[in-house]
Design an enzyme around this catalytic site. Structure first.
Site, short mmCIF file in Angstrom:
data_model
loop_
_atom_site.label_atom_id
_atom_site.label_comp_id
_atom_site.label_asym_id
_atom_site.label_seq_id
_atom_site.Cartn_x
_atom_site.Cartn_y
_atom_site.Cartn_z
N ASN A 168 46.97 -30.30 -5.37
CA ASN A 168 48.20 -30.94 -5.83
C ASN A 168 48.50 -30.73 -7.30
OD1 ASN A 168 45.78 -32.60 -5.36
ND2 ASN A 168 46.81 -34.08 -6.67
N GLN A 211 50.04 -30.86 0.53
CA GLN A 211 50.84 -30.09 -0.43
C GLN A 211 51.30 -28.75 0.13
OE1 GLN A 211 52.18 -30.90 -3.21
NE2 GLN A 211 51.14 -32.82 -3.70
N GLY A 271 55.26 -36.38 5.00
CA GLY A 271 56.69 -36.13 5.04
C GLY A 271 57.36 -36.00 3.69
N HIS A 272 57.00 -36.89 2.75
CA HIS A 272 57.77 -36.92 1.49
C HIS A 272 57.46 -35.74 0.58
CE1 HIS A 272 54.80 -38.59 -1.53
NE2 HIS A 272 54.14 -38.83 -0.41
N THR A 293 53.96 -50.20 16.06
CA THR A 293 55.24 -49.66 16.51
C THR A 293 55.68 -48.52 15.59
OG1 THR A 293 55.84 -51.81 17.39
CG2 THR A 293 57.65 -50.27 17.03
N CYS A 316 46.22 -40.77 -18.43
CA CYS A 316 46.11 -41.45 -19.74
C CYS A 316 45.63 -42.87 -19.56
CB CYS A 316 47.48 -41.49 -20.39
SG CYS A 316 47.89 -39.92 -21.09
N1 PLP Z 1 46.71 -35.34 -0.34
C1 PLP Z 1 47.28 -34.59 -1.29
C2 PLP Z 1 46.80 -33.20 -1.52
C3 PLP Z 1 48.32 -35.11 -2.07
O1 PLP Z 1 48.88 -34.36 -3.02
C4 PLP Z 1 48.75 -36.43 -1.82
C5 PLP Z 1 49.83 -37.03 -2.64
O2 PLP Z 1 50.06 -36.65 -3.76
C6 PLP Z 1 48.12 -37.16 -0.82
C7 PLP Z 1 47.12 -36.58 -0.09
C8 PLP Z 1 48.51 -38.58 -0.53
O3 PLP Z 1 49.81 -38.66 -0.06
P1 PLP Z 1 50.48 -40.08 0.22
O4 PLP Z 1 50.53 -40.80 -1.09
O5 PLP Z 1 51.80 -39.76 0.77
O6 PLP Z 1 49.60 -40.80 1.16
#
Ligand code: PLP
Length: 387
Positions: free
Chosen positions: A151, A179, A200-201, A237, A324
């Protein structure tokens, strides 16, 4: 171009308009509980089924192998703790040194429960060696969990090679692809993994929805106890509007990857060129080629990433590669694991482009960042001459 430029698509992505429309329609019209036997419930269940197929198509899975969750964190927890729950006694687990806390923390939890945990280190580009992972596997190894893409720096891990080399050794393989999915082609059979996490996001669906791919027959038990939703693996649900949105986002991602596979990389590399022209000795963090096409983690010399982003203010939204605490910058775990020295790690900024990032936004962001770097340099020099 006057508005702020959003360059933090690895943190989260704006919801695609088609996803928002589908979710709004579901919120307005699709009130049924998918477990109910009457028409509105059956319609909700049907639409969840359509979404499951759309997500399955994106990753080359069968729809029945997808378990919808509330987020990637939950999917990772289900993979690690759910596999552990199938064992009568603790075993051995292997992860990389650059896993997201959503994997590292459940792994540490298992360690506290008596599991043996091996954390395999990465090289200076953030990449793990398949040899090292294979060498870490022992008689009692139950699960190997290696992320597909990092990430912070975007480095891709040799998951496919690791899974291939572990085949036939009775070891399960999970990859956190939160990612990667939507940015690069991800196919579960090509990777050869037993479990895969998506969020999803990270690819233009909403927050609050993710999924775990579970290969048919792979041993895993639920970690939440309740009713029998999601094949008994995730009670609760279903979040119908978010799941429908996830399906639409998966379809959009598939279309983008097929029609303009190089778009993200072109944008990212344009940004890199513009910054490198204005900033002498700008240093790229992460793998030069085996990297997410949208991710640019660079260290600006002589400044901290935090100060740089404070100087650009609301012109560019991005994040630092360091955390930080109380005004002091400590290098991020990922950059530290890569062995970057403190100055380089604290000068890091993560810039991540999206499918909608426009060419003129790149220009605007690059100019703002270069100007901020110049300003910071001057103030660093000024304070050096005073003290
Ligand atoms: N795994 C990776 C590699 C991520 O970059 C992230 C979120 O930045 C997550 C897991 C966790 O995602 P979430 O906060 O949607 O659970």
């Amino acid at each position: 171009m006057s508005g702020p430029v959003y360059l933090d698509h690895n943190a989260t992505t704006p919801v695609a308009p088609a996803v928002a429309d589908a979710m709004a329609e579901a919120l307005h019209c699709l009130y049924g509980n998918p477990s109910s036997a009457y028409a509105p419930g059956r319609e909700a269940a049907r639409r969840v089924g359509v979404a499951r197929q759309q997500v399955a198509d994106l990753v080359g899975a069968s729809p029945k192998e997808l378990i919808f969750t509330g987020c990637a964190t939950e999917a990772n927890n289900l993979a690690l703790l759910g596999v552990a729950a199938t064992r009568a006694t603790p075993g051995h687990l292997v992860i990389s040194a650059v896993e997201h806390p959503a994997v590292a923390e459940p792994a540490r939890h298992l360690e506290s429960q008596g599991w043996r945990l091996t954390v395999v280190s990465v090289d200076s580009r953030g990449q793990i060696s398949a040899d090292d992972v294979v060498a870490a596997v022992a008689e009692d190894t139950v699960l190997v969990s290696i992320m597909l893409a990092n990430n912070e720096v975007g480095t891709l891990q040799p998951v496919r090679e690791i899974a291939g080399r572990l085949q036939g050794r009775g070891v399960l393989m999970h990859t956190d692809a939160a990612q990667a999915v939507g940015k690069i082609p991800v196919q579960v059979d090509e990777l050869g993994v037993d479990f895969l996490t998506l969020a999803g996001h990270k690819f233009r669906a909403s927050k609050g929805v993710g999924a775990l791919y579970v290969r048919t027959g792979a041993p895993v038990q639920r970690i939440l106890h309740g009713a029998g939703h999601e094949q008994g693996l995730r009670p609760g649900t279903e979040n119908v509007p978010a799941i429908i949105g996830l399906g639409v986002a998966a379809e959009l991602a598939g279309e983008h990857l097929a029609s303009s596979p190089n778009r993200l990389q072109e944008r990212r590399d344009t940004l890199h060129r513009m910054l490198a022209t204005g900033v002498a000795d700008l240093a790229l963090n992460g793998h030069p080629d085996q990297r997410l096409p949208n991710t640019l983690n660079v260290s600006f010399p002589g400044v901290t990433g935090q100060a740089l982003l404070e100087t650009v203010g609301d012109t560019v939204f991005a994040s630092v590669g360091s955390a930080c605490h109380s005004g002091t910058s400590a290098p991020s775990g990922v950059l530290g694991a890569m062995g970057l020295d403190t100055a380089r790690a604290s000068g890091a900024v993560r810039l991540s482009v999206g499918w909608d990032t426009a060419e003129n936004e790149l220009q605007c962001a690059a100019e703002a960042l270069v100007r901020a770097w110049q300003t910071q340099q001057r103030s660093e020099k000024g304070s050096a001459s005073i003290y």
